[in-house]
Design a protein around this motif. Structure first.
Motif, PDB file in Angstrom:
ATOM      1  N   SER A  15       1.423 -26.555 -66.569  1.00  0.00           N
ATOM      2  CA  SER A  15       1.826 -25.265 -66.007  1.00  0.00           C
ATOM      3  C   SER A  15       0.780 -24.214 -66.345  1.00  0.00           C
ATOM      4  O   SER A  15       0.052 -24.333 -67.321  1.00  0.00           O
ATOM      5  CB  SER A  15       3.202 -24.841 -66.535  1.00  0.00           C
ATOM      6  N   GLY A  16       0.719 -23.164 -65.517  1.00  0.00           N
ATOM      7  CA  GLY A  16      -0.284 -22.120 -65.688  1.00  0.00           C
ATOM      8  C   GLY A  16      -1.499 -22.436 -64.837  1.00  0.00           C
ATOM      9  O   GLY A  16      -1.468 -23.335 -63.986  1.00  0.00           O
ATOM     10  N   GLU A  17      -2.586 -21.686 -65.073  1.00  0.00           N
ATOM     11  CA  GLU A  17      -3.801 -21.859 -64.284  1.00  0.00           C
ATOM     12  C   GLU A  17      -5.014 -21.972 -65.184  1.00  0.00           C
ATOM     13  O   GLU A  17      -5.057 -21.357 -66.252  1.00  0.00           O
ATOM     14  CB  GLU A  17      -3.993 -20.662 -63.342  1.00  0.00           C
ATOM     15  N   GLU A  18      -6.013 -22.736 -64.735  1.00  0.00           N
ATOM     16  CA  GLU A  18      -7.266 -22.838 -65.473  1.00  0.00           C
ATOM     17  C   GLU A  18      -7.812 -21.441 -65.734  1.00  0.00           C
ATOM     18  O   GLU A  18      -7.784 -20.582 -64.856  1.00  0.00           O
ATOM     19  CB  GLU A  18      -8.294 -23.664 -64.692  1.00  0.00           C
ATOM     20  N   TYR A  47      -1.417 -26.318 -75.702  1.00  0.00           N
ATOM     21  CA  TYR A  47      -1.362 -24.933 -75.241  1.00  0.00           C
ATOM     22  C   TYR A  47      -2.763 -24.343 -75.311  1.00  0.00           C
ATOM     23  O   TYR A  47      -3.422 -24.421 -76.352  1.00  0.00           O
ATOM     24  CB  TYR A  47      -0.418 -24.104 -76.117  1.00  0.00           C
ATOM     25  N   TYR A  48      -3.221 -23.779 -74.205  1.00  0.00           N
ATOM     26  CA  TYR A  48      -4.493 -23.066 -74.149  1.00  0.00           C
ATOM     27  C   TYR A  48      -4.196 -21.593 -73.907  1.00  0.00           C
ATOM     28  O   TYR A  48      -3.516 -21.243 -72.940  1.00  0.00           O
ATOM     29  CB  TYR A  48      -5.362 -23.586 -72.999  1.00  0.00           C
ATOM     30  N   ALA A  49      -4.703 -20.738 -74.787  1.00  0.00           N
ATOM     31  CA  ALA A  49      -4.400 -19.305 -74.696  1.00  0.00           C
ATOM     32  C   ALA A  49      -5.094 -18.615 -73.530  1.00  0.00           C
ATOM     33  O   ALA A  49      -4.646 -17.573 -73.080  1.00  0.00           O
ATOM     34  CB  ALA A  49      -4.769 -18.611 -76.004  1.00  0.00           C
ATOM     35  N   GLY A  50      -6.183 -19.149 -73.040  1.00  0.00           N
ATOM     36  CA  GLY A  50      -6.868 -18.560 -71.894  1.00  0.00           C
ATOM     37  C   GLY A  50      -8.348 -18.405 -72.111  1.00  0.00           C
ATOM     38  O   GLY A  50      -8.869 -18.600 -73.219  1.00  0.00           O
ATOM     39  N   GLU A  51      -9.031 -18.061 -71.057  1.00  0.00           N
ATOM     40  CA  GLU A  51     -10.489 -17.912 -71.098  1.00  0.00           C
ATOM     41  C   GLU A  51     -10.902 -16.845 -72.101  1.00  0.00           C
ATOM     42  O   GLU A  51     -10.284 -15.802 -72.219  1.00  0.00           O
ATOM     43  CB  GLU A  51     -10.994 -17.526 -69.713  1.00  0.00           C
ATOM     44  N   GLY A  52     -11.955 -17.122 -72.858  1.00  0.00           N
ATOM     45  CA  GLY A  52     -12.458 -16.174 -73.842  1.00  0.00           C
ATOM     46  C   GLY A  52     -11.786 -16.262 -75.193  1.00  0.00           C
ATOM     47  O   GLY A  52     -12.226 -15.639 -76.145  1.00  0.00           O
ATOM     48  N   TYR A  53     -10.720 -17.056 -75.302  1.00  0.00           N
ATOM     49  CA  TYR A  53     -10.022 -17.220 -76.574  1.00  0.00           C
ATOM     50  C   TYR A  53     -10.917 -17.991 -77.521  1.00  0.00           C
ATOM     51  O   TYR A  53     -11.461 -19.030 -77.156  1.00  0.00           O
ATOM     52  CB  TYR A  53      -8.716 -17.964 -76.342  1.00  0.00           C
TER      53      TYR A  53
END
Length: 132
Positions: A15-18, A47-53
């Motif tokens: 779920s979510g987006e790249e 879980y990936y917090a998002g780009e730049g994390y």
């Protein structure tokens, strides 16, 4: 030395987006040497917090099923991991799931840790155990 290597890693977005906060599922196969001699199959929820994390606070619960030898006895067992990762590495604490051991490992209890650097061919682990 206690270490394992990744033989296969198959990851899919759940779920979510790249590039943004997201959850992924990974199915992996590893080969273990040291206290544990054998192979395992592990299913991760990532879980990936998002780009730049750039680190800290991510979690990756998982279950891993081993098929091999511990303390000279052959059998299977399952561990539950609670771990995390960041661009510098991975870490985990794990425990044998009570009642999951079979064969010569029936009654196995124990816990351990995993630490590694992303991109390295092997990962180190510890495993303190008691055979029933």
């Amino acid at each position: 030395m206690n270490e394992f290597s990744m033989k296969k890693w198959d990851e899919h977005l759940a779920s979510g987006e790249e590039g943004g906060p997201r959850v992924a599922y990974a199915h992996a196969t590893m080969e273990y040497h040291g206290v544990i001699e054998g192979e395992s199959i592990c299913d991760y929820l990532l879980y990936y917090a998002g780009e730049g994390y750039d680190g800290g606070g991510t979690t990756s619960p998982s279950f891993e099923r081993f098929d091999g030898v511990v303390g000279g006895r052959r059998g299977t067992f399952v561990v539950r991991h609670e771990g995390g990762f960041d661009p510098k590495g991975i870490w985990s604490k794990f425990e044998v799931v009570p009642g999951s051991a079979t064969g010569g490992l029936a009654g196995l209890a124990g816990s351990g840790t995993v630490t590694g650097v992303l991109g390295e061919p092997t990962v180190s682990y510890t495993f303190d155990y008691r055979l029933g």
